[in-house]
Write an enzyme that holds these catalytic residues in place. Sequence first.
Site, mmCIF file in Angstrom:
data_model
loop_
_atom_site.group_PDB
_atom_site.id
_atom_site.type_symbol
_atom_site.label_atom_id
_atom_site.label_comp_id
_atom_site.label_asym_id
_atom_site.label_seq_id
_atom_site.Cartn_x
_atom_site.Cartn_y
_atom_site.Cartn_z
ATOM 1 N N CYS A 192 -23.329 -39.470 31.310
ATOM 2 C CA CYS A 192 -24.747 -39.781 31.573
ATOM 3 C C CYS A 192 -25.392 -40.408 30.348
ATOM 4 O O CYS A 192 -26.182 -41.338 30.471
ATOM 5 C CB CYS A 192 -25.552 -38.521 31.890
ATOM 6 S SG CYS A 192 -24.753 -37.368 32.964
ATOM 7 N N ASP A 193 -25.110 -39.861 29.176
ATOM 8 C CA ASP A 193 -25.943 -40.168 28.008
ATOM 9 C C ASP A 193 -25.229 -40.914 26.887
ATOM 10 O O ASP A 193 -25.866 -41.310 25.911
ATOM 11 C CB ASP A 193 -26.530 -38.857 27.450
ATOM 12 C CG ASP A 193 -27.396 -38.154 28.487
ATOM 13 O OD1 ASP A 193 -28.020 -38.857 29.304
ATOM 14 O OD2 ASP A 193 -27.443 -36.911 28.490
ATOM 15 N N CYS A 243 -23.583 -34.109 28.985
ATOM 16 C CA CYS A 243 -22.927 -35.072 29.870
ATOM 17 C C CYS A 243 -22.716 -36.414 29.180
ATOM 18 O O CYS A 243 -23.641 -37.228 29.093
ATOM 19 C CB CYS A 243 -23.770 -35.256 31.129
ATOM 20 S SG CYS A 243 -23.100 -36.509 32.220
#
Length: 307
Positions: free
Chosen positions: A134-135, A131
């Site tokens: 997300c990261d 992701c």
Amino acid sequence: MHNVVIIGSGCAGNTAAVYTARAGLKPLVIKGWEAGGQLSITSEVENFPGFPNGILGPELVENMKQQAERFGAEYMDGAVSEADLSKRPFRLKVEDQWIETRTLIVASGASARWLDLPSEQKLIGHGVSSCATCDGFFYRDKQIMVVGGGDTAMEEANFLTRFGRNVVLVHRRDSFRASKIMLERAQANPKIEFIMNTAIEEVFDLAQNTVTGVRLKNLVTGETSMRDVDGLFIAIGHIPNTKPFVGQLDLDPDGYIVSHGGARTNIHGVFHAGDVQDRVYRQAITAAGAGCMAAIEAERLLEAEGH
Ligand code: NDP
């Protein structure tokens, strides 16, 4: 005993919850491991009608949840580990608890596919991610690698150039599955380097418990090479979340639910909604539409049965 249980809290599950809640059926939504579904890990959603300036994915899905709760939907943490659909009421196991329901809407979505290398699996969360939204933030000025040749890989590679010093996209073939517009955008981005006909053989460094590099293999020449990497993003598609239903619901060879018309499955009283059945469109708006269809079918069945 519930009238309707909805498995999944993405766009499909939340929309089914809004409709069944407004119908007075007090639906129970089992959130699943990835609460909010795939929208919860996207950034900007620009193609959901009604938001001319776009909306953040997590915000959109939270709005849907609040809308369902306003009409009496209940949300429960946890995921279904077992299901008994052999007779009605259906029975679902969530952690240590068995839940009974007259109708069931399966909106459990699809989860990221992994390369399934032992080294990759051990380093998930330590430099390996599925992701970018997300990261990506963790890889500011670092070396990033993205694996895959579809739209997701292009989108993630483009997005990650905001953070990384450079982004290397590794794809196993010499042509792409990605749509022309997404591919061209990535190709026009000077921070993205493409490596074709290549697979990742191993991710390093397990000893340090963090990603430091990968061993690549050219699938045409057989040559192997090492490459320094700090963040490895796997973007090779998704797997439908249908494990508890194997042997009960009709599934296609890849595990997607087979539709028996409308939102119906092969089992009377069990309906499908969203990416768990749809491998073609996979959009927030089509998932929402499917959630609505499943809700209406469940509602009509319950009404016909006098509940
Ligand atoms: P896709 O299934 O389209 O693509 C998966 C990619 O991963 C393929 O290139 C495939 O290679 C590769 N792959 C699969 N398994 C492996 C493996 N084991 N090792 C190495 N490579 C592998 O998935 P996406 O997630 O990219 O897209 C899913 C759907 O979502 C598509 O319909 C897409 O259009 C849509 N989408 C749309 C977006 C948008 O419009 N903004 C953004 C993101 C997705 P190969 O080609 O060789 O099979």
